[in-house]
Every structure is written in structure tokens, then in C-alpha cells.
Design a protein around this motif. Structure first.
Motif, PDB file in Angstrom:
ATOM      1  N   TRP A 167      48.389  58.340 -58.143  1.00 34.00           N
ATOM      2  CA  TRP A 167      46.939  58.255 -57.995  1.00 34.00           C
ATOM      3  C   TRP A 167      46.505  58.949 -56.710  1.00 34.00           C
ATOM      4  N   CYS A 168      45.323  59.492 -56.748  1.00 37.38           N
ATOM      5  CA  CYS A 168      44.824  60.154 -55.551  1.00 37.38           C
ATOM      6  C   CYS A 168      44.374  59.158 -54.495  1.00 37.38           C
ATOM      7  N   ARG A 169      43.897  57.978 -54.909  1.00 39.14           N
ATOM      8  CA  ARG A 169      43.428  56.967 -53.958  1.00 39.14           C
ATOM      9  C   ARG A 169      43.599  55.586 -54.582  1.00 39.14           C
ATOM     10  N   PRO A 170      43.808  54.608 -53.757  1.00 38.03           N
ATOM     11  CA  PRO A 170      43.912  53.244 -54.307  1.00 38.03           C
ATOM     12  C   PRO A 170      42.563  52.796 -54.879  1.00 38.03           C
ATOM     13  N   ILE A 171      42.657  51.820 -55.773  1.00 38.85           N
ATOM     14  CA  ILE A 171      41.434  51.322 -56.420  1.00 38.85           C
ATOM     15  C   ILE A 171      41.205  49.882 -55.973  1.00 38.85           C
ATOM     16  N   ASP A 172      40.011  49.644 -55.465  1.00 40.39           N
ATOM     17  CA  ASP A 172      39.617  48.268 -55.094  1.00 40.39           C
ATOM     18  C   ASP A 172      39.081  47.615 -56.368  1.00 40.39           C
ATOM     19  N   VAL A 173      39.790  46.619 -56.848  1.00 46.13           N
ATOM     20  CA  VAL A 173      39.443  46.056 -58.156  1.00 46.13           C
ATOM     21  C   VAL A 173      39.279  44.541 -58.036  1.00 46.13           C
ATOM     22  N   HIS A 174      38.373  44.014 -58.835  1.00 41.91           N
ATOM     23  CA  HIS A 174      38.161  42.557 -58.863  1.00 41.91           C
ATOM     24  C   HIS A 174      39.369  41.896 -59.528  1.00 41.91           C
ATOM     25  N   PRO A 175      39.836  40.774 -58.990  1.00 38.70           N
ATOM     26  CA  PRO A 175      41.044  40.137 -59.550  1.00 38.70           C
ATOM     27  C   PRO A 175      40.924  39.796 -61.030  1.00 38.70           C
ATOM     28  N   VAL A 176      39.705  39.485 -61.505  1.00 39.40           N
ATOM     29  CA  VAL A 176      39.557  39.109 -62.916  1.00 39.40           C
ATOM     30  C   VAL A 176      39.807  40.314 -63.820  1.00 39.40           C
ATOM     31  N   VAL A 177      39.509  41.510 -63.305  1.00 38.50           N
ATOM     32  CA  VAL A 177      39.778  42.721 -64.097  1.00 38.50           C
ATOM     33  C   VAL A 177      41.268  42.809 -64.385  1.00 38.50           C
ATOM     34  N   THR A 178      42.057  42.562 -63.375  1.00 40.43           N
ATOM     35  CA  THR A 178      43.514  42.605 -63.540  1.00 40.43           C
ATOM     36  C   THR A 178      43.988  41.435 -64.393  1.00 40.43           C
ATOM     37  N   ALA A 179      43.430  40.261 -64.097  1.00 42.29           N
ATOM     38  CA  ALA A 179      43.881  39.073 -64.824  1.00 42.29           C
ATOM     39  C   ALA A 179      43.616  39.199 -66.320  1.00 42.29           C
ATOM     40  N   ARG A 180      42.551  39.850 -66.655  1.00 39.68           N
ATOM     41  CA  ARG A 180      42.202  39.960 -68.074  1.00 39.68           C
ATOM     42  C   ARG A 180      42.714  41.260 -68.690  1.00 39.68           C
ATOM     43  N   GLY A 181      43.485  42.008 -67.922  1.00 33.75           N
ATOM     44  CA  GLY A 181      44.115  43.201 -68.488  1.00 33.75           C
ATOM     45  C   GLY A 181      43.146  44.327 -68.763  1.00 33.75           C
ATOM     46  N   ASN A 182      42.022  44.338 -68.044  1.00 37.84           N
ATOM     47  CA  ASN A 182      41.084  45.444 -68.239  1.00 37.84           C
ATOM     48  C   ASN A 182      41.693  46.733 -67.688  1.00 37.84           C
ATOM     49  N   PRO A 183      41.403  47.854 -68.310  1.00 36.66           N
ATOM     50  CA  PRO A 183      41.951  49.121 -67.803  1.00 36.66           C
ATOM     51  C   PRO A 183      41.283  49.511 -66.491  1.00 36.66           C
ATOM     52  N   LEU A 184      42.082  50.130 -65.612  1.00 36.15           N
ATOM     53  CA  LEU A 184      41.501  50.641 -64.369  1.00 36.15           C
ATOM     54  C   LEU A 184      41.009  52.067 -64.561  1.00 36.15           C
ATOM     55  N   PHE A 185      41.561  52.728 -65.552  1.00 41.91           N
ATOM     56  CA  PHE A 185      41.222  54.136 -65.795  1.00 41.91           C
ATOM     57  C   PHE A 185      40.709  54.308 -67.213  1.00 41.91           C
ATOM     58  N   THR A 186      39.953  55.334 -67.368  1.00 45.58           N
ATOM     59  CA  THR A 186      39.679  55.855 -68.701  1.00 45.58           C
ATOM     60  C   THR A 186      40.665  57.007 -68.933  1.00 45.58           C
ATOM     61  N   VAL A 187      41.351  56.922 -70.052  1.00 47.91           N
ATOM     62  CA  VAL A 187      42.394  57.912 -70.325  1.00 47.91           C
ATOM     63  C   VAL A 187      41.750  59.241 -70.738  1.00 47.91           C
ATOM     64  N   VAL A 188      42.227  60.286 -70.128  1.00 47.96           N
ATOM     65  CA  VAL A 188      41.755  61.631 -70.509  1.00 47.96           C
ATOM     66  C   VAL A 188      42.977  62.452 -70.942  1.00 47.96           C
ATOM     67  N   PRO A 189      42.769  63.477 -71.748  1.00 42.71           N
ATOM     68  CA  PRO A 189      43.900  64.307 -72.183  1.00 42.71           C
ATOM     69  C   PRO A 189      44.391  65.191 -71.030  1.00 42.71           C
ATOM     70  N   PRO A 190      45.656  65.566 -71.105  1.00 42.45           N
ATOM     71  CA  PRO A 190      46.172  66.481 -70.072  1.00 42.45           C
ATOM     72  C   PRO A 190      45.422  67.805 -70.100  1.00 42.45           C
ATOM     73  N   VAL A 191      45.483  68.497 -68.991  1.00 46.24           N
ATOM     74  CA  VAL A 191      44.812  69.802 -68.886  1.00 46.24           C
ATOM     75  C   VAL A 191      45.747  70.860 -69.495  1.00 46.24           C
ATOM     76  N   PRO A 192      45.283  71.548 -70.527  1.00 47.20           N
ATOM     77  CA  PRO A 192      46.171  72.516 -71.185  1.00 47.20           C
ATOM     78  C   PRO A 192      46.498  73.711 -70.280  1.00 47.20           C
ATOM     79  N   ILE A 193      47.732  74.201 -70.452  1.00 49.34           N
ATOM     80  CA  ILE A 193      48.137  75.455 -69.787  1.00 49.34           C
ATOM     81  C   ILE A 193      47.711  76.569 -70.705  1.00 49.34           C
TER      82      ILE A 193
END
Lengths: 591, 266
Positions: A47-73
């Protein structure tokens, strides 16, 4: 000048409050601000930087990221791609006039009715430190292979923008949404690269992030005025609405308030729980409030009218007064009355009619025993030596009960002054260890309540709008007829003759000197019914808030695998002027 | 709300000195000392109950009066069953000059009473034949015309009980009217009495008195049903009434139930 001089409802949020809200949103909905390919998400070291996240987000298994596709070569015809990450770091706004942030001069002068925003953007690509031996795929159709990164190559940019706010959405459910007016990244050259990045990031913010941050202010206002039926829409009387000035964003709403239809009869069983038990919570912060809201006098009057329309009393009881007993059944409700805002911080209600739907007072008295016969057969100089047999009536106790239905005849009013105040209520159903989201799911959130706290209540009994003498006489006659019902006419006549004028007899037994009406009024008072009306009203106002706000207050609803975003309300205060009711609020900070 | 009314007493329209009941009574002053027995006679004039009575002591003088003996067949019958520690039947001791006060609340329990000297069986008193000094007292409530007859000599008297009037003041019956019952017939100061006014028949000649309603007065509204002459000696029933409503029946049943538990009615 009142806040509501141009609209029925007014809400202003200052920039400090908005920045607090932004931090809560970023902690509770991190996937809105962090994007990465799946492999990067799973490797925190990439990761480029740490993420300050609310504990309930982690406790409930919420995603920290939105998944994006890799950048094509490019030029590999989809054969190869590399990982990528983009993260929004700190963000802040500075509402006009700009006096906190320093936007780059490239943005030019800030437009009127706008705000400046700043954010830190970190992004990176997963370039391998050494290109591995890979087969060229030119001309071949193969599955994409994401090249293993050595480490993420991250860079950070500081981005600035100007923006404004506007209402969007369907009428009746408009949201306030920010709109970018200008955008610039700091210190990138050549200019073409900067322009390209500006273009892309602006589109991400404008098309992706801001629509998801639209605030449903109309719904919030409607929920706040939950006691009444209200149609709210952005006020057209204010040319700039929302208006950004004085480090605040100000929203003006028009509201057409009407009473709710009467509630259907409650089904049998336990009544709905009442939200009692709130306590006063003092403000701990100083300085301007994060939010100031105002409700016009007309809307406050409508809310109070609706609140008072729900007041009713139903009670039965009895009391002994020595020579007689009195029982009662009372059912009363309120109606009418004039509500006004006073300049002493209270809301006054004048001449509130107390409608006595039922006021049945039943009096039980001991009619003196009357005996027939028993005369002296053998008189002596010293008295009577022997008496004849006798037949006695009215030996029971009490042997006559008659009821007065005073319900439709009693004319009384209430005048009261209440001071709207706020209380904080922790729901007793909330268990230890339950967090705010658990409480919300269980329907036991903590509440900020706006209560009408009685300062004075004055009860005035005007009169009994009927001839009390007639009521009295008719009731007694009916009771005597019922009592003697099975007897033949001559027997009734004899009993009535012996008793004499019944009304006079009963009045004597009850101790009525002259004025039956005054005696009845005193009796009702001695039965405690006037106190009952006052006590029940005070109790009712304590149990039925004018408004309730859950704490924390949800501003973004939950989505699949994402908790609702809720803002803690650190303080809620209310005050009344002679023109409006003003609500002040502070948002809680981020730990 | 409740009221206890002994309706049978209220509507009693026939009275007999032989078996006084309800609002009627017979008073006899006992003169002779000695052991006596009270005999209660059934409908066939057979002795059904016997209660020992001793007349003894000094005749009271001055303010003192002899304690009366209530001759209530129902109560004395029950007393007969109560025995003292010795197992002997309870008996009564009265002073000379004490009054026998003969009545019973319920007409169905009324019976002829005799006082018999135990030593020789002589009848000292018989309610079927009142003697000099005996009194027969009665309260007439039901308005109408009554006939009084001495069944021993056939003397008759017609009395009228007025219909009650609700006035501005509570009505109180006037003092009782005394009627002499002599060998020459009845001597009454008037033949009209107020409702619930007492009558005292004071006997100076043998008498067996019978009072019966012969023409009821249902007042100005006639709301007690059609009038009917009650044949003399036809029992204690009053005139027929209009059919009772269900509510009235319910109240009446309650009253009767209550009355069964309260023999005095009041």
C-alpha cells in the motif's frame, strides 16, 4: 434577524463540522477512497499509505479497498498487466471565504458561493524491480498475466479544487451534492502531464466519489419533524441555495406542515414503549457550533399542536368522604389552544381546551334507615314498654348510588409554558459491548431528544355548562326509581313520602349547602382530577419528545458489505426565540 | 347499589290474631306465678312444640318493667334444641306481669300459641281467644279498605288506609290509633287511618281478630295493576300486579335471595 426569515427551515454547517464529517466518512467507508488491484489489497506492504479505519469496519469484514483491474501492458494484446493502487489521504474543505487552505494560483480567483478543497492523493504501480524473463505475446491471444511486483512505486500528489453545492435528485428527496468548479495538482511538470492527471482525477471525483457523498437533507429534515406531515423542498425564495458564505454552507428549505391523521386504535396488548429516561448532557466544547438549524414559528406551532393532540387521560378510582363515597371514571383529551413562542425562551400554550369525553362521578350514600311500624303498644310514664314489629328499608351501606355524567358539561382550559430542552437517552435495551452499529441493527440506538419541559401549567375550570341542579335531581330520581323498581306504585309512593323530597334529602346527606355546581367542582377537585390532568400532561410531555435524533446519526445508508456511515452528535442544544426554534449541534471528533 | 326489602311484609294485607306475623303481634301479660308451658300448635291444632316457662319472682314496680318474652315460634323452636350443660332443655324464667310478645317475621311460620299451667294443664292464654287486657297490634301499609272481624262474636269494622302523598316534608305516620274490642263491638275514634299508621286493638271481651284488605287503593295513577277485592281470609297475598319486567325480576330475585339470609328483612 431570524434564521427563518426567508424559509421555514434553515440549516447551516460550518467548515469545521464538514471536515469532521469527512474524516468520519473516510474511516467508516474506506473503500470509497482506496482503490487497488486484488493482489495489492492482500499485501499491506504494497500500500502507498496506511489507512485509518473505524474498528467496526474491520470487525464486520468491510472492504478497505475497491478492487480495480490491473493496468494492462500495452502492445501485449492483453497478455500482461501490472498491479496498481490509488489512495486518497487527508482531505479538507475551506468554505468561502478561504482562510485556511492555500489553493494554487493556477486555480485563479475562487468563485462566489463556493468552497476550496484539498486532498492528498497517493498512487502507484507494481513495477517489477527487474523485468523477469517473459515470453513475448505479440500476436497471440493468451490469458493476462499480472507481473509480480517487487515493490510498489508510489507517488503522492496534493490536489486542490474549487467546488460548489447544489440540490440534485427527485423532488421530495433532494440531496445536496458538491460539484467541482476547478482542479489542480501541485508541482507536476511538464504541464501536459499535469493537465492529464488533473483531467483524470477530476473525473474520478466528479463522476465517482461525489455522487456517493450526496447528503439527503430533505429526508433528514422530514425525520426531524416526525410528529407532523411535512412536505419539504428547497426554498425558491433564496436565490443562492445552498449558500456558501461565512465559512458555512447554508441550506434554506420551505416546509408545508399539516397534522397527521389520527392514529388508529392501538391493538390489544402492551402499549408502545415510551422513550423516557433521558438526561441533560452539557456541551463540552466552546466556539461556534458545527451545525445550526432553525425551525420557523409556524412549523413549531404545528408540531406542538400535533403533540398536544395526542394527550389524553383515562383513569378510574374512588374515595371515601365519610358520609358518602365517590367513584369516578374520567377520559379526557386536549384540543384547540393557541401556541406561541415567547421571548423568554419558552413556548406558550394558551386556552388549551380539556375535553372531558367521559367524566362520570358516582356517589354512594347511606339513606337513613326508614322503618314502618315499631310504634309503642304499651306506653309507660318512663317511655315505652313494648313496641310493635317493624319493617325497615335502606339498611344497606351504601344503599343508594347515583351517577352524574358531567363529561359533556364541564368546561375547562389549560395554559402552560414549556421550555424546549434536550436530553440524551441511552436505550436500556442496549447491552454491554454493543457498538453503535449493533444498537442500530437491534433498534436500540441512543437518542438525542427535544423535550417540552413544563415551566408552568395552569388549570382553569370555567364552569359546568348545564343546570347542576337538574343534573343532580334527574340522577337521584333515576337512582331511586331503579332502587325501588320492583315495588308497586303505592309502595314507592309510601317510601318517597317517608323520605320526603329526595333531592333535598341527598343534598343534606352530601352536605351541599346551596350551590350544587360549586359543590361538584369542589368534589372533582377533591377527587384529585384536576391534579390528575396536570400530572398526566407533565408526564406525557416528558414521555413524548418533540423530536428525536439517533446518535450517531446515519448520513449514508449501509450497502452490501459496507456499514452505514454515522456521525456522532456530541452535543445537541435547543433554544427558543420569539421568532423560531434554534437547534445547535456539535459533531464528535475522530479519536 | 342494593336495597333489602321484605316484600312479603310490605305487601302483607291479611292479619290474624290467632297466628300473628309480620307487622302484627299479640301481647299478653302473664299474671300467675308457677311452672308453665308454651305450646305451639300446628294447622290441625295439635301441639308441635313445647317450651317450658317459669313465672317467678316479684312483680316489678315503679320504673322497672318485667322483661318480656318474645314468643317467636321460629326462635323458640330453635331454642328448644339448645340444651344446657346438664342436658336439660332450655327454659325461660319471667317475672309476673311480663308480657308475652307473640309474632314471627314470616307469615308462613306463624302459628297459634297457648300458655298452659303445668300443674293442671289449664290454658292460661290462647291466641285464638284473646282475653281482657290482651292487645293485638298491626301496621297497615297497603292503601285501601280493610275489614276487621271478631270471629268469636261476628262484630265487624271497616277501616280505610289512605294513599300516601309525597309532600314537601318527609312523611311520618301519626301515633297509633287504639280501638276498643268490647262485647258490644269495636269502638274506634275514626275509620280512616294514614298509611303505616299503627293500630292497637285492646280487648275487654273475648276476641279472635281478623283483618283483610277488601278493596285496594292504587292511587291516582293506578300503576299497580288492576284492582281486585281480596276475599276475607284468603291469605296474605296482595292484589295482582302488572307483569314484572326482566330487570324487576332480577332485582326481586336478588332481594329474595338476600332476604333468605336476613329473616328480619330490614
Amino acid at each position: 434577524m431570524p434564521f427563518t426569515d426567508r424559509s421555514e427551515l434553515y440549516v447551516a454547517v460550518n467548515e469545521a463540522g464538514i471536515n469532521r464529517a469527512i474524516r468520519h466518512v473516510m474511516r467508516q467507508r474506506p473503500s470509497l477512497f482506496n482503490y487497488a488491484t486484488a493482489r495489492v489489497i492482500d499485501h499491506r506492504e504494497l500500500w502507498c499509505r496506511p489507512i485509518d479505519v473505524h474498528p467496526v469496519v474491520t470487525a464486520r469484514g468491510n472492504p478497505l479497498f475497491t478492487v480495480v483491474p490491473p493496468v494492462p501492458i500495452v502492445a501485449t494484446k492483453g497478455g500482461y498487466a501490472i498491479d496498481a493502487i490509488a489512495q486518497l489521504g487527508q482531505a479538507a474543505v475551506d468554505l468561502s471565504p478561504v482562510n485556511v487552505l492555500e489553493p494554487p494560483t493556477e486555480l485563479g480567483p475562487m468563485p462566489r458561493n463556493s468552497f476550496a478543497a484539498m486532498a492528498e492523493l497517493s498512487a502507484g504501480l507494481g513495477c517489477p524491480s527487474e523485468l523477469p524473463s517473459l515470453e513475448p505475446t505479440a500476436g497471440r491471444a493468451v490469458p493476462t498475466l499480472t507481473v509480480l511486483p517487487g515493490a510498489m512505486t508510489c507517488f503522492a500528489l496534493q490536489v486542490f479544487g474549487f467546488g460548489s453545492a447544489r440540490f440534485v435528485g427527485q423532488p421530495g428527496n433532494e440531496h445536496i451534492q458538491a460539484r467541482l468548479l476547478g482542479f489542480d495538482t501541485v508541482a507536476i511538470s511538464p504541464q501536459g502531464l499535469e493537465d492529464a492527471i488533473d483531467c483524470y482525477v477530476r473525473m474520478v471525483v466528479q463522476l465517482g466519489i461525489l455522487p456517493q457523498l450526496a447528503v439527503p437533507v430533505i429526508r433528514f429534515a422530514r425525520d426531524l419533524l416526525g410528529l407532523v406531515h411535512v412536505v419539504i423542498e428547497p426554498s425558491l425564495a433564496v436565490p443562492q441555495n445552498p449558500l456558501i458564505e461565512e465559512d458555512q454552507i447554508k441550506v434554506f428549505l420551505s416546509a408545508a406542515v399539516s397534522a397527521l391523521p389520527p392514529a388508529p386504535p392501538a391493538p390489544p396488548g402492551p402499549s408502545a414503549p415510551e422513550h423516557t429516561g433521558g438526561v441533560i448532557r452539557a456541551r463540552t466544547r466552546t466556539g461556534p457550533f458545527d451545525l445550526v438549524g432553525a425551525v420557523s414559528e409556524a412549523a413549531v406551532v404545528a408540531v406542538f399542536n400535533q403533540l398536544l393532540a395526542g394527550y389524553q387521560v383515562d383513569k378510574a378510582g374512588s374515595r371515601s368522604f365519610g358520609p358518602f363515597t365517590a367513584s369516578y371514571h374520567v377520559h379526557a383529551h386536549s384540543g384547540g389552544g393557541a401556541v406561541e413562542l415567547n421571548n423568554d425562551g419558552t413556548v406558550g400554550v394558551r386556552d388549551l381546551d380539556i375535553k372531558w369525553d367521559t367524566l362520570q362521578v358516582c356517589l354512594g350514600i347511606d339513606i337513613p334507615e326508614i322503618c314502618i311500624g315499631g310504634f309503642c303498644i304499651i306506653p309507660t310514664p318512663f317511655g315505652c314498654a313494648l313496641r310493635a314489629p317493624r319493617l325497615c328499608l335502606f339498611s344497606a351501606s351504601p344503599d343508594l348510588q347515583f351517577c352524574l355524567d358531567l363529561g359533556g358539561f364541564l368546561h375547562s382550559t389549560l395554559s402552560l409554558a414549556v421550555r424546549p430542552t434536550t436530553r440524551y437517552r441511552v436505550d436500556p435495551g442496549r447491552t454491554f459491548g454493543m457498538n453503535d452499529w449493533d444498537a442500530r441493527d437491534a433498534g436500540v440506538p441512543n437518542l438525542w431528544q427535544v423535550i417540552a419541559d413544563p415551566v408552568s401549567i395552569r388549570f382553569e375550570l370555567i364552569n359546568i355548562t348545564a343546570s347542576a341542579d337538574d343534573l343532580f335531581g334527574d340522577a337521584i330520581d333515576a337512582a331511586i326509581d331503579a332502587l325501588l323498581g320492583p315495588l308497586p306504585g303505592w309502595a314507592k309512593a309510601l317510601v318517597r313520602a317517608i323520605l320526603g323530597p329526595i333531592s333535598a334529602l341527598v343534598r343534606g346527606l352530601l352536605g351541599i349547602a346551596d350551590d350544587v355546581e360549586q359543590w361538584l367542582i369542589d368534589l372533582i377537585g377533591n377527587l384529585g382530577l384536576y391534579d390528575l390532568i396536570l400530572d398526566k400532561l407533565s408526564d406525557y410531555l416528558g414521555k413524548h419528545p418533540l423530536a428525536e435524533l439517533p446518535d450517531p446519526f446515519p448520513i449514508l445508508e449501509e450497502e452490501p458489505a459496507r456499514i452505514a456511515v454515522m456521525l456522532p452528535i456530541e452535543y445537541l442544544g435547543v433554544q427558543v426565540t420569539d421568532a423560531e426554534l434554534v437547534i445547535d449541534a456539535d459533531l464528535g471528533g475522530v479519536p | 347499589m342494593s336495597v333489602f326489602i321484605n316484600r312479603k311484609l310490605l305487601e302483607q294485607t291479611t292479619f290474624h290474631s290467632t297466628a300473628p306475623a309480620g307487622l302484627a303481634c299479640v301481647v299478653h301479660a302473664v299474671a300467675e306465678e308457677g311452672e308453665h308451658e308454651l305450646h305451639f300448635l300446628d294447622a290441625d291444632d295439635a301441639v308441635s312444640e313445647t317450651v317450658p316457662v317459669t313465672v317467678a319472682g316479684k312483680r316489678p314496680t315503679g320504673e322497672a318493667t318485667a322483661v318480656r318474652l318474645d314468643v317467636n315460634p321460629t326462635k323458640l323452636g330453635a331454642a328448644r334444641l339448645s340444651r344446657g350443660p346438664s342436658g336439660s332443655p332450655a327454659h325461660h324464667v319471667i317475672q309476673p306481669g311480663a308480657d308475652l310478645f307473640i309474632t314471627t317475621p314470616a307469615p308462613r311460620d306463624a302459628c297459634r300459641v297457648r300458655l298452659v299451667r303445668k300443674t293442671d294443664g289449664a290454658v292460661v292464654f290462647d291466641s285464638a281467644s284473646l282475653g281482657a287486657g290482651d292487645r293485638f297490634a298491626v301496621t297497615l301499609i297497603r292503601p285501601g279498605r280493610y275489614q276487621v272481624e271478631n270471629q268469636l262474636d261476628g262484630a265487624k269494622l271497616v277501616l280505610t288506609v289512605e294513599y300516601p302523598v309525597v309532600g314537601k316534608q318527609p312523611y311520618s305516620p301519626p301515633p297509633p290509633m287504639q280501638i276498643e274490642c268490647t262485647a258490644g263491638g269495636f269502638q274506634a275514634p275514626t275509620t280512616t287511618v294514614k298509611p303505616a299508621q299503627g293500630l292497637i286493638f285492646l280487648c275487654s271481651a273475648p276476641a279472635c281478630l281478623h283483618l283483610a284488605l277488601v278493596e285496594p287503593d292504587d292511587g291516582p295513577h293506578q300503576d299497580a295493576g288492576p284492582t281486585r277485592t281480596t276475599p276475607a281470609g284468603s291469605g296474605s297475598g296482595g292484589p295482582p300486579h302488572a307483569p314484572l319486567t326482566e330487570e324487576a325480576r332480577s332485582v326481586l330475585r336478588r332481594v329474595l335471595r338476600t332476604f333468605r339470609g336476613k329473616p328480619d328483612g330490614g
